[in-house]
Design an enzyme around this catalytic site. Structure first.
Site, PDB file in Angstrom:
ATOM      1  N   GLU A 175       0.715  -1.228  -0.013  1.00  0.00           N
ATOM      2  CA  GLU A 175      -0.219  -0.266   0.160  1.00  0.00           C
ATOM      3  C   GLU A 175       0.972   1.275  -0.002  1.00  0.00           C
ATOM      4  O   GLU A 175       1.157   1.739   0.928  1.00  0.00           O
ATOM      5  CB  GLU A 175      -0.897  -0.030   1.266  1.00  0.00           C
ATOM      6  CG  GLU A 175      -1.789   1.202   1.334  1.00  0.00           C
ATOM      7  CD  GLU A 175      -2.977   1.162   2.358  1.00  0.00           C
ATOM      8  OE1 GLU A 175      -2.739   0.469   3.284  1.00  0.00           O
ATOM      9  OE2 GLU A 175      -3.804   2.024   2.547  1.00  0.00           O
ATOM     10  N   LYS A 217      -2.425  -1.769  -3.329  1.00  0.00           N
ATOM     11  CA  LYS A 217      -3.702  -1.168  -2.517  1.00  0.00           C
ATOM     12  C   LYS A 217      -3.110   0.297  -3.011  1.00  0.00           C
ATOM     13  O   LYS A 217      -2.394   1.016  -1.893  1.00  0.00           O
ATOM     14  CB  LYS A 217      -3.751  -1.365  -1.140  1.00  0.00           C
ATOM     15  CG  LYS A 217      -4.690  -0.714  -0.294  1.00  0.00           C
ATOM     16  CD  LYS A 217      -5.274  -1.170   0.712  1.00  0.00           C
ATOM     17  CE  LYS A 217      -6.128  -0.079   1.518  1.00  0.00           C
ATOM     18  NZ  LYS A 217      -6.787  -0.786   2.934  1.00  0.00           N
TER      19      LYS A 217
END
Ligand code: 13P
Length: 333
Positions: A175, A217
């Site tokens: 992420e 992500k």
């Protein structure tokens, strides 16, 4: 044995997303306080139990990200969280970074910490049933940030985390988040996000991370929340975001967006617009606030209102899952 590639495929199953309910103890406590709930280990547990037991949650989510405290807690009836999630057909995941801290040498920028002892912690999490992990790097757009130093330092940490996860049999959610805070335009967000992704890819490759066994992500590409102009349309956000993502090869298992503090309806509308683009990887959601904030507001600690909290969560999960399922209608899957 289930491989990380198989788990990653399960996590990105068509029509489902991943629920991010992994707020740290500090963040969760202040959100509970904000909703008028006394923040204790038990109220944090009760709230997460409300989320996991929302009826039919597994229809719209393949996995749920928890924090260390919750993964080690049990339901009121004694069932450990990892077991309770799996019993409902939901993969349990664990946030393993220890937060974004001021980065020495780079005033105003952060480095995400948590590499010390990570291998042992991952083995422990796998043993108690975690299927995947999450690590979040954070970048802010200002006149002179993010710097090359912050991008490289965070990309290197993300890659070390991802390689360690795959060795432990866990799928890493990678992420890199460019925050919405700021006055920047959508074009600058695209440039910065693309530069970060490029560096993350290079570091993942250096450590032989298998892209078919990770879930990316990212932030959606949008203008800053203090940008003076009119907000970009979902079609503009989708086009800019997909263009940045085209830097990723086709073997990447999937992309699951964070909501980044966008209002739930905007995050969902942007996600829906993405589905008209033909991409080699699924584009789904791993929203936190866009899914759980309405549930917390509806429940606000009242045990009589557990059903209302769950209904709010289910409605937002259903809307996000419906957005993802447009892909089947707008193009062949
Ligand atoms: P938001 O969707 O609230 O941005 O949270 C997602 C997440 O997991 C942040 O790390």
């Amino acid at each position: 044995m289930t491989t990380t590639r198989q788990i990653a495929r399960q996590m990105t199953t068509f029509g489902k997303g991943i629920l991010a309910a992994d707020e740290s103890i500090g963040t969760m406590s202040s959100r509970l306080e904000g909703a008028g709930v006394n923040p204790t280990a038990q109220s944090r547990r009760d709230y997460r139990e409300l989320l996991v037991t929302a009826p039919d949650l597994a229809n719209g989510v393949s996995g749920i990200i928890l924090c260390d405290e919750t993964l080690n807690q049990a339901f009121a009836d004694g069932t450990p969280f990892p077991e309770a999630c799996r019993a409902r057909g939901i993969l349990p995941g664990i946030k393993v970074d220890t937060g974004a801290k001021p980065c020495p040498g780079l005033p105003g920028e952060t480095i995400t910490e948590g590499l010390d002892g990570l291998t042992d912690r991952l083995a422990g999490y796998a043993k108690i049933g975690a299927a995947f992990a999450k690590w979040r790097a954070v970048f802010t757009i200002t006149g002179d940030t993010p710097s090359r130093g912050a991008i490289v330092a965070n990309a290197s940490a993300l890659a070390r985390y991802a390689a360690a996860c795959q060795e432990a049999g866990l799928v890493p959610i990678v992420e890199p988040e460019v925050l919405m805070a700021g006055t920047h335009g959508i074009g600058q967000c695209a440039e910065v996000t693309a530069a970060i992704h490029q560096t993350v890819r290079e570091h993942l490759a250096l450590l032989n991370v298998d892209l078919a066994g990770i879930v990316l992500k990212p932030n959606m590409v949008t203008e800053g929340s203090e940008n003076p102009g009119p907000p970009s349309s979902p079609e503009e956000v989708a086009a800019a975001t997909v263009e940045v993502l085209r830097g990723w090869p086709g073997d990447l298992a999937g992309v699951a967006f964070l909501s980044g503090g966008q209002p739930p309806q905007r995050a969902t509308a942007n996600l829906a617009a993405m589905q008209s683009h033909d991409t080699p990887w699924p584009l789904t959601f791993s929203f936190g606030r866009a899914l759980v904030s309405p549930a917390l507001a509806a429940w606000h600690g009242d045990e009589e209102l557990v059903g209302d909290g769950q209904a709010a969560l289910s409605a937002h999960v259903a809307a996000s899952a419906a957005a993802v399922r447009l892909r089947g209608q707008l193009q062949s899957v």
